[in-house]
Enzyme design. Structure first.
Site, short mmCIF file in Angstrom:
data_model
loop_
_atom_site.label_atom_id
_atom_site.label_comp_id
_atom_site.label_asym_id
_atom_site.label_seq_id
_atom_site.Cartn_x
_atom_site.Cartn_y
_atom_site.Cartn_z
N LYS A 260 -1.61 0.08 6.92
CA LYS A 260 -0.57 -0.64 6.18
C LYS A 260 -0.02 0.28 5.08
O LYS A 260 -0.76 1.10 4.53
CB LYS A 260 -1.19 -1.91 5.58
CG LYS A 260 -0.20 -2.85 4.91
CD LYS A 260 -0.88 -4.15 4.48
CE LYS A 260 0.07 -5.10 3.78
NZ LYS A 260 -0.59 -6.38 3.40
N SER B 180 1.74 -10.68 4.85
CA SER B 180 2.51 -9.47 4.63
C SER B 180 2.13 -8.31 5.56
O SER B 180 2.93 -7.37 5.69
CB SER B 180 2.35 -9.03 3.17
OG SER B 180 1.02 -8.63 2.91
N SER C 199 -2.70 -12.56 4.12
CA SER C 199 -1.84 -11.52 4.72
C SER C 199 -2.45 -10.74 5.88
O SER C 199 -1.74 -9.99 6.53
CB SER C 199 -1.41 -10.54 3.65
OG SER C 199 -0.27 -11.05 3.00
N1 GLN Z 1 1.80 -15.06 1.86
C1 GLN Z 1 1.05 -14.91 0.66
C2 GLN Z 1 1.96 -14.55 -0.48
O1 GLN Z 1 3.11 -14.48 -0.25
C3 GLN Z 1 -0.06 -13.92 0.85
C4 GLN Z 1 0.29 -12.53 0.59
C5 GLN Z 1 -0.86 -11.60 0.76
O2 GLN Z 1 -1.95 -12.01 1.21
N2 GLN Z 1 -0.66 -10.36 0.35
O3 GLN Z 1 1.54 -14.35 -1.57
#
Ligand code: GLN
Length: 480
Positions: free
Chosen positions: A79, A154, A178
């Site tokens: 990532k 994400s 995410s």
């Molecule tokens: N979807 C969640 C957010 O928008 C989780 C993001 C993440 O785990 N980095 O914060």
């Protein structure tokens, strides 16, 4: 070489060890599918073909000299928010465009020491803020299985790369879901380890009390192989746990193949099966519970009474931490600088130009909940509710080994839909933020697909450091 798109990490390692193919051949085969996929799937923000092939040749030389290592010659996708020495690391933000990592993150160093090579950087929501990969500063990623849909986020690029057969395995980060949510949307396995099990040194911080790095793979076996390399104490991360770790690869060996879950109690949190759960997701989750029962598990309904406060609590704690963590991107030390005579104007204009809309929204929310006068009403209160949420999990785990639940309330939705509706996006995290707020471990595994062919994942959650039990159950329940 067998079908490269379907090959697992374990199969690739077996092929390398048996000298059926070399690491250079394996890397070339992957590059051959990655590069053409960029124009539609766009799973990667950087492909380091030259670096990967050089490292693959070196791995082949080591193997020819009789060496072996757990991941020798295996290409892994990373990532875009973890440092890989010499590769760009932008967290998919324009503000970090051109930033090249000056050192390896601990997770990278561990993979490298185990012989892995690094293919490229996967696309993500900017600074890991989102659940669709559409907030990336470099354009969205498409779901390779449910075409035309979001891959989740994400870590959407990592999920699309693995789910689309463009990478054998990838790493992601999970602050509120995410890793698990995109894994679910792309039909793969994703692990959110116990908080503190995997080092975050060298990973771009999102919300530090919630962030964990974890593997995203085609199988539970592959995830276990990677966890055995990644987990472990790191003095460079103050939150890193110094505890003995059980080996996860093969931890399911010796279980009765007909009843591998005998003696295990799985709790079904009733709040995770409430209104708003898509009927097909509900049906597939219930089918998985029935399979667990047939494999010997005892099912029990449990309650997480404060689950309804998960989203507001998460979005207060996480935005507060994000606003503090992202303060370092001001044009002085990292990435973009919009030069101005006056220093405050330089901060303002650099951040105004460099950050996308979602990042600005989170920084504004986080600054608000931390501001004097509101600190007690929001931030302090959220911390207290977080303790209640953690106690809910402790109490649930007193009566069962693991929890079984859906990962997301609905399958992947079409690209572009809800893009201007942040609340709608935030609400979709309702089933994943609990594990981050409580710190416990969780995994998403494939559980089937909807009638329209969209993958649906199953979530298993375990107590702190309950990874061995989590992986045993996940190995028995994954559908391939
Ligand atoms: N979807 C969640 C957010 O928008 C989780 C993001 C993440 O785990 N980095 O914060």
């Amino acid at each position: 070489m067998d079908d490269i798109k379907r090959m697992t990490l374990a199969e690739a390692l077996a092929g390398l060890r048996a000298k059926r193919f070399s690491s250079v051949e394996l890397t070339q085969a992957l590059l051959g599918v990655m590069e053409p996929s960029q124009k539609n799937i766009h799973a990667f923000v950087t492909i380091d073909a030259e670096g990967a092939l050089k490292a693959a040749a070196e791995a082949d030389r080591r193997r020819a000299a009789g060496e072996d290592a757990p991941l020798l010659g295996a290409p892994i996708a990373m990532k875009d928010n973890m440092n890989v020495l010499g590769q760009p690391c932008t967290a998919s933000s324009r503000i970090l465009e051109g930033y090249v990592a000056p050192y390896d993150a601990t997770v990278t160093a561990r993979l490298r020491a185990a012989g892995a090579i690094f293919l490229g950087r996967t696309n993500m929501d900017e600074f890991a803020l989102g659940s669709t990969t559409q907030t990336s500063g470099f354009g969205p990623t498409e779901n390779p299985v449910a075409r035309g849909c979001i891959p989740g986020g994400s870590s959407g690029g990592s999920a699309a790369a693995v789910g689309g057969g463009l990478a054998l395995a990838a790493l992601g980060t999970d602050t509120g879901g995410s890793i698990r949510q995109p894994a679910s949307h792309c039909g793969i396995v994703g692990v959110k380890p116990t908080y503190g099990l995997v080092s975050r040194y060298g990973v771009v911080a999102c919300a530090s009390s919630l962030d964990q790095v974890g593997p995203m793979t085609k199988t539970v076996e592959d995830a276990a192989l990677l966890m055995d390399v990644l987990a472990g104490h790191d003095p460079l991360d103050a939150t890193s746990l110094d505890v003995p770790l059980p080996r996860l690869a093969g931890c399911w060996a010796g279980m009765d193949p007909a009843r591998p879950l005998a003696g295990m109690t799985l709790g079904l949190p009733k709040e995770y099966f409430g209104d708003g759960l898509d009927p097909e997701v509900r049906a597939l989750t219930e089918q998985a519970a029935k399979r667990a029962e047939a494999l010997g598990a005892t099912l029990r309904e449990v309650s997480l009474p404060h689950a309804g406060y998960g989203i507001p609590t998460y979005y207060i704690c996480m935005t507060a931490e994000v606003s503090a963590n992202l303060a370092r991107f001001d044009g002085v030390r990292y990435g973009l600088r919009v030069p101005r005579e006056e220093v405050l104007a330089q901060y303002r204009d650099t951040r105004a130009q460099g950050f996308g809309a979602e990042v600005k929204r989170r920084v504004l929310l986080g600054t608000f909940v931390l501001s004097s006068g509101y600190y007690d009403a929001y931030y302090n209160r959220a911390q207290k509710v977080r303790t209640l949420i953690r106690r809910d999990f402790e109490q649930a785990f007193a009566g069962c080994d693991l929890l079984l639940a859906p990962v997301t309330p609905e399958p992947a939705w079409p690209l572009g839909v809800y893009q201007d509706d942040p609340i709608r996006n935030y609400l979709s995290d309702v089933l994943t933020v609990g594990a981050n707020l409580a710190g416990c471990c969780a995994i998403a595994i494939p559980a089937g697909a909807t009638a329209a062919g969209k993958p649906v994942g199953l979530q298993l959650l375990g107590p702190n450091l309950g990874e061995a039990t989590l992986f045993r159950a996940a190995h028995a329940l994954e559908l391939r």
